[in-house]
Design an enzyme around this catalytic site. Structure first.
Site, short mmCIF file in Angstrom:
data_model
loop_
_atom_site.label_atom_id
_atom_site.label_comp_id
_atom_site.label_asym_id
_atom_site.label_seq_id
_atom_site.Cartn_x
_atom_site.Cartn_y
_atom_site.Cartn_z
N ASP A 117 -0.67 -3.66 4.16
CA ASP A 117 -0.88 -2.63 3.13
C ASP A 117 -0.14 -3.10 1.89
O ASP A 117 1.09 -3.14 1.86
CB ASP A 117 -0.34 -1.28 3.61
CG ASP A 117 -0.45 -0.19 2.54
OD1 ASP A 117 -0.90 -0.49 1.42
OD2 ASP A 117 -0.08 0.95 2.86
N SER A 173 2.50 7.15 -0.48
CA SER A 173 2.09 6.29 -1.59
C SER A 173 2.92 6.62 -2.84
O SER A 173 4.14 6.49 -2.81
CB SER A 173 0.58 6.44 -1.82
OG SER A 173 0.07 5.40 -2.61
N HIS A 214 -4.51 0.67 3.30
CA HIS A 214 -3.76 1.78 2.69
C HIS A 214 -4.47 3.12 2.89
O HIS A 214 -3.82 4.17 2.87
CB HIS A 214 -3.57 1.50 1.20
CG HIS A 214 -2.65 2.46 0.51
ND1 HIS A 214 -1.30 2.53 0.78
CD2 HIS A 214 -2.88 3.40 -0.45
CE1 HIS A 214 -0.74 3.46 0.02
NE2 HIS A 214 -1.67 4.00 -0.72
#
Length: 311
Positions: free
Chosen positions: A253, A156, A279
């Site tokens: 995502d 991320s 996610h």
């Protein structure tokens, strides 16, 4: 009316991305024993000799938003026991002798200031802090141990940082030469492009990283969430490291597979809300990479890399 819809669309996409990160931060990360992955080529020239006390490989892991703290211990991180990266680095440390591999988890603020968290650092500040700390660690290790090879990985916000660092290194402006990097794995990179690096696993990705999708309306984003600059793609990609960069992204995502047409977000609201949890599920989602989860694959890939003799 059209401008209003665009603003609402931007707000919606940002909220969905933030909500996905919050959902992930509250999810327990428990990993089963992993099978191996296919290694990426380590590349580079013959490694110079290391002085005594140096390891052959250093794994530099960069956690995602709310998974790290600036004062955390990089050698034994405890800021977030549910961190996705710990599901990779923990087993790796348990399997590989410490005199061969060092695991260093970047201790950075890992925050994303928004209207619900005004006290936090901005995305820009947090991202830059992570990049500077990771760069400093690589530079210090390379100066002391010029033969040590690096394995970079991030999730991320951490994937964005690891990707930016890899881009700098691969294009000759990083803290170490490209030949010192054995491989890179980016999980849910917010600047992902299908033409840069290698997409591992599911090929049903139609979008781009959120920073790319939202770049045309970055001014609106900063008006909604100050300090969150959407920078667009990495202009020169990964350079010399391109074939050593693995990308992982679950379809839908929104961090790495955001719709290119932001103005269409309202029309797709139902789908986007349903995809929001994607996610948060890399630790358990066994469909992104066939037969295993992404952390399991990355663990196997890293294990294969660090078990190779230096050349």
């Amino acid at each position: 009316m059209k401008k209003l819809l665009t603003v609402l669309a931007v707000v919606f996409v940002v909220l969905v991305i933030l909500a996905g990160a919050v959902h992930w931060a509250s999810t327990r990360n428990e990993q089963p024993a992993p099978p191996g992955g296919q290694p990426a080529p380590p590349g580079g020239q013959a490694a110079p000799a290391n002085p005594p006390g140096c390891v052959d490989y250093e794994v530099v892991a960069i956690p995602g938003t709310w998974e790290s703290r600036a004062d955390d211990d990089p050698n034994a991180p405890k800021a977030n026991p549910n961190s996705l990266m710990l599901g990779i680095t923990g087993p790796l440390q348990a399997e590989v002798p410490a005199d061969r591999v060092k695991v260093w988890t970047v201790p950075y603020t890992a925050q994303f200031r928004n209207f619900n968290a005004q006290q936090e650092k901005t995305y820009d500040e947090s991202r830059e802090e992570g990049l500077q700390k990771a760069s400093a660690e690589l530079q210090a290790t390379h100066q002391a141990c010029p033969g040590t090879k690096f394995v970079l990985m991030g999730f991320s916000q951490g994937a964005v940082i690891a990707g930016d660092l890899s881009s700098n290194i691969g294009n000759g402006r990083g803290p170490v030469p490209a030949g010192s990097v054995a491989g890179v794995s980016l999980i849910a990179d917010g600047r992902q492009e299908l033409t840069k690096g290698k997409l591992i696993g599911k090929q049903g990705i139609n979008g781009v990283g959120a920073e790319i999708a939202l770049a045309p309306v970055s001014g609106l984003i900063k008006g909604i969430i100050p300090g969150a600059t959407m920078r667009g793609p990495r202009p020169d990609g990964f350079g010399e490291l391109n074939d050593r960069v693995n990308n992982f992204c679950a379809p839908a995502d929104l961090v790495c597979d955001a719709p290119r047409d932001v103005g269409n977000a309202l029309q797709r609201a139902q789908d986007l809300v349903g995809a929001n949890a994607v996610h948060a599920q890399y630790a358990t989602n066994g469909t992104v990479v066939d037969g295993q989860t992404v952390p399991q694959y990355v663990l196997g890939w890293a294990r294969d890399l660090v078990n190779r003799p230096l050349r």
